[in-house]
Design a protein around this motif. Structure first.
Motif, PDB file in Angstrom:
ATOM      1  N   LEU A   1     -34.667   2.046 -22.415  1.00  0.00           N
ATOM      2  CA  LEU A   1     -35.727   2.591 -23.237  1.00  0.00           C
ATOM      3  C   LEU A   1     -36.465   2.432 -24.258  1.00  0.00           C
ATOM      4  O   LEU A   1     -36.428   1.999 -24.358  1.00  0.00           O
ATOM      5  CB  LEU A   1     -34.854   4.455 -22.820  1.00  0.00           C
ATOM      6  N   ASP A   2     -37.744   3.369 -24.249  1.00  0.00           N
ATOM      7  CA  ASP A   2     -38.645   3.630 -24.861  1.00  0.00           C
ATOM      8  C   ASP A   2     -38.527   4.609 -25.889  1.00  0.00           C
ATOM      9  O   ASP A   2     -38.520   5.902 -25.427  1.00  0.00           O
ATOM     10  CB  ASP A   2     -39.489   3.228 -24.670  1.00  0.00           C
ATOM     11  N   LEU A   3     -37.755   3.939 -26.945  1.00  0.00           N
ATOM     12  CA  LEU A   3     -37.885   5.626 -28.081  1.00  0.00           C
ATOM     13  C   LEU A   3     -38.194   5.801 -28.376  1.00  0.00           C
ATOM     14  O   LEU A   3     -38.338   7.056 -28.775  1.00  0.00           O
ATOM     15  CB  LEU A   3     -37.083   4.002 -29.679  1.00  0.00           C
ATOM     16  N   GLY A   4     -40.453   5.697 -28.014  1.00  0.00           N
ATOM     17  CA  GLY A   4     -40.571   6.647 -28.483  1.00  0.00           C
ATOM     18  C   GLY A   4     -40.870   8.031 -27.360  1.00  0.00           C
ATOM     19  O   GLY A   4     -42.427   8.087 -28.059  1.00  0.00           O
ATOM     20  N   ARG A   5     -40.786   7.155 -26.533  1.00  0.00           N
ATOM     21  CA  ARG A   5     -41.241   8.740 -25.314  1.00  0.00           C
ATOM     22  C   ARG A   5     -39.924   9.359 -25.035  1.00  0.00           C
ATOM     23  O   ARG A   5     -40.028   9.939 -23.843  1.00  0.00           O
ATOM     24  CB  ARG A   5     -41.161   7.579 -24.201  1.00  0.00           C
ATOM     25  N   ILE A   6     -38.593   9.357 -25.728  1.00  0.00           N
ATOM     26  CA  ILE A   6     -37.576   9.755 -25.683  1.00  0.00           C
ATOM     27  C   ILE A   6     -37.709  11.479 -26.117  1.00  0.00           C
ATOM     28  O   ILE A   6     -38.082  11.553 -27.392  1.00  0.00           O
ATOM     29  CB  ILE A   6     -36.287   8.988 -25.673  1.00  0.00           C
ATOM     30  N   LEU A   7     -37.283  12.618 -25.778  1.00  0.00           N
ATOM     31  CA  LEU A   7     -36.845  13.288 -26.457  1.00  0.00           C
ATOM     32  C   LEU A   7     -35.179  13.882 -25.907  1.00  0.00           C
ATOM     33  O   LEU A   7     -34.947  13.512 -24.789  1.00  0.00           O
ATOM     34  CB  LEU A   7     -37.373  14.627 -25.841  1.00  0.00           C
ATOM     35  N   HIS A   8     -34.841  14.699 -26.625  1.00  0.00           N
ATOM     36  CA  HIS A   8     -33.300  15.378 -26.390  1.00  0.00           C
ATOM     37  C   HIS A   8     -33.856  16.382 -25.528  1.00  0.00           C
ATOM     38  O   HIS A   8     -34.138  17.480 -25.455  1.00  0.00           O
ATOM     39  CB  HIS A   8     -33.044  15.628 -27.958  1.00  0.00           C
ATOM     40  N   ALA A   9     -32.511  16.455 -24.328  1.00  0.00           N
ATOM     41  CA  ALA A   9     -33.161  17.097 -23.277  1.00  0.00           C
ATOM     42  C   ALA A   9     -31.843  18.488 -23.405  1.00  0.00           C
ATOM     43  O   ALA A   9     -32.235  19.249 -23.899  1.00  0.00           O
ATOM     44  CB  ALA A   9     -33.204  16.868 -21.744  1.00  0.00           C
ATOM     45  N   GLU A  10     -30.732  18.028 -23.608  1.00  0.00           N
ATOM     46  CA  GLU A  10     -29.593  18.827 -23.284  1.00  0.00           C
ATOM     47  C   GLU A  10     -28.679  18.493 -24.157  1.00  0.00           C
ATOM     48  O   GLU A  10     -28.646  17.105 -24.927  1.00  0.00           O
ATOM     49  CB  GLU A  10     -29.383  19.984 -21.847  1.00  0.00           C
ATOM     50  N   GLN A  11     -27.882  19.281 -24.634  1.00  0.00           N
ATOM     51  CA  GLN A  11     -26.509  19.238 -25.617  1.00  0.00           C
ATOM     52  C   GLN A  11     -26.074  20.145 -25.584  1.00  0.00           C
ATOM     53  O   GLN A  11     -25.950  21.266 -26.102  1.00  0.00           O
ATOM     54  CB  GLN A  11     -26.917  18.818 -27.291  1.00  0.00           C
ATOM     55  N   GLN A  12     -24.590  19.366 -25.548  1.00  0.00           N
ATOM     56  CA  GLN A  12     -23.038  20.769 -24.780  1.00  0.00           C
ATOM     57  C   GLN A  12     -22.256  20.485 -25.703  1.00  0.00           C
ATOM     58  O   GLN A  12     -21.355  19.219 -26.158  1.00  0.00           O
ATOM     59  CB  GLN A  12     -22.757  21.131 -23.330  1.00  0.00           C
ATOM     60  N   PHE A  13     -21.372  21.098 -26.456  1.00  0.00           N
ATOM     61  CA  PHE A  13     -20.600  20.993 -27.324  1.00  0.00           C
ATOM     62  C   PHE A  13     -19.053  21.820 -26.591  1.00  0.00           C
ATOM     63  O   PHE A  13     -19.370  23.491 -26.169  1.00  0.00           O
ATOM     64  CB  PHE A  13     -20.036  22.125 -28.623  1.00  0.00           C
TER      65      PHE A  13
END
Lengths: 139, 147
Positions: free
Chosen positions: B77-89
């Protein structure tokens, strides 16, 4: 701290919102160092521009941490059972996030009285940056 | 194109000791003013054995215990085009300064939306402490924007 109590809550109740200070480059540098998230998109303007962004922007997990603060401002941390978050917008420099929550459900599970809280962070009045929920076990 | 043969692949089993200084720096970074998170005496008065690990700091400990960019490289994957979509705990028990936490993490899912314009990568981590007690289950979803 006055803890939230199950019997005193009604579905639809809003928790008083937590307003945060505007995000600065210092905020992001500190969070990068403190979190271990060294992704340059949040701290390196040259990298951000090469990636097509006009500037660096905030870590989603910074706003998530603010929501954690929001929750532990209302209950002792051991009452938090779940936090589920969707990142729906970007927090830019000078945006001042606002954490808010609304009681969405009261229920019993595993012998505990629990509430589901709809959580949000918003910026610039009405732009959602995180939408999610937390489940708390209350007394 | 996502290499879906990576689904199920273990990424790491990494252990880290929770340090008070790291917790205080995190509190500073997020503007936490509740002394329970920075002052041991206040933490003890609140009934905790030391400074607590705040609810979302677990992901930070994992980033410090492992190489968070490894999965990006592995999945090409390309770090510059990545976003965080979801996070669960899902929190099972609290952790405190002095604990040794182990993060066992694997790639749980990879999928596309909008005809490949969005590519998602999901990791799951099981967090346990030095006694083998379950502390949390974490799920993290990243999205790469290809358009």
């Amino acid at each position: 701290m006055k803890e939230l109590r199950f019997d005193e809550l009604t579905v639809g109740d809003e928790l008083p919102a937590l307003p945060l200070s505007p995000i600065t480059r210092t905020t992001l540098a500190l969070y990068a160092g403190a979190s271990g998230d060294h992704n340059p998109i949040h701290i390196d303007l040259d990298f951000a521009r090469q990636a097509g962004m006009s500037d660096v922007f905030a870590h989603g997990m910074l706003s998530a941490a603010y929501l954690g603060r929001f929750l532990t401002g209302w209950v002792r941390q051991e009452r938090i059972r779940e936090i589920k978050l969707r990142f729906t917008g970007i927090t830019h420099l000078q945006d001042a996030p606002l954490c808010s929550g609304r009681i969405a459900e009261k229920f019993e599970h595993a012998g505990e009285e629990r509430v589901r809280i709809e959580l949000k962070t918003t910026v610039r009045g009405n732009i959602d940056t995180i939408v999610g929920e937390a489940v708390l076990a209350l007394k | 194109m996502l290499d879906k043969s990576l689904i199920g692949r273990s990424l790491h089993t990494s252990t880290i000791q929770v340090e008070k200084g790291a917790l205080r720096l995190f509190a500073k970074a997020i503007g936490e003013s509740d002394p329970v998170y920075t002052d041991e005496a206040a933490a003890r008065d609140a009934g905790y054995r030391s400074l607590p690990v705040p609810p979302t700091f677990l992901t930070c400990l994992e980033a410090q215990a492992s190489d968070p960019l490894k999965v990006i490289e592995l999945a090409k994957l390309d770090l510059g085009r990545i976003l965080h979509a979801e996070q669960q705990f899902i929190h099972h028990a609290m952790a405190f300064a002095g604990d040794e936490l182990t993060f066992a993490t694997h790639i749980a899912d990879m999928y596309e939306k909008k005809g490949g314009a969005l590519e998602f990568l999901v990791t799951e981590s099981r967090v346990t402490n030095q006694h083998g007690d379950s502390i949390a289950d974490i799920r993290c979803s990243l999205v790469q924007r290809n358009s």
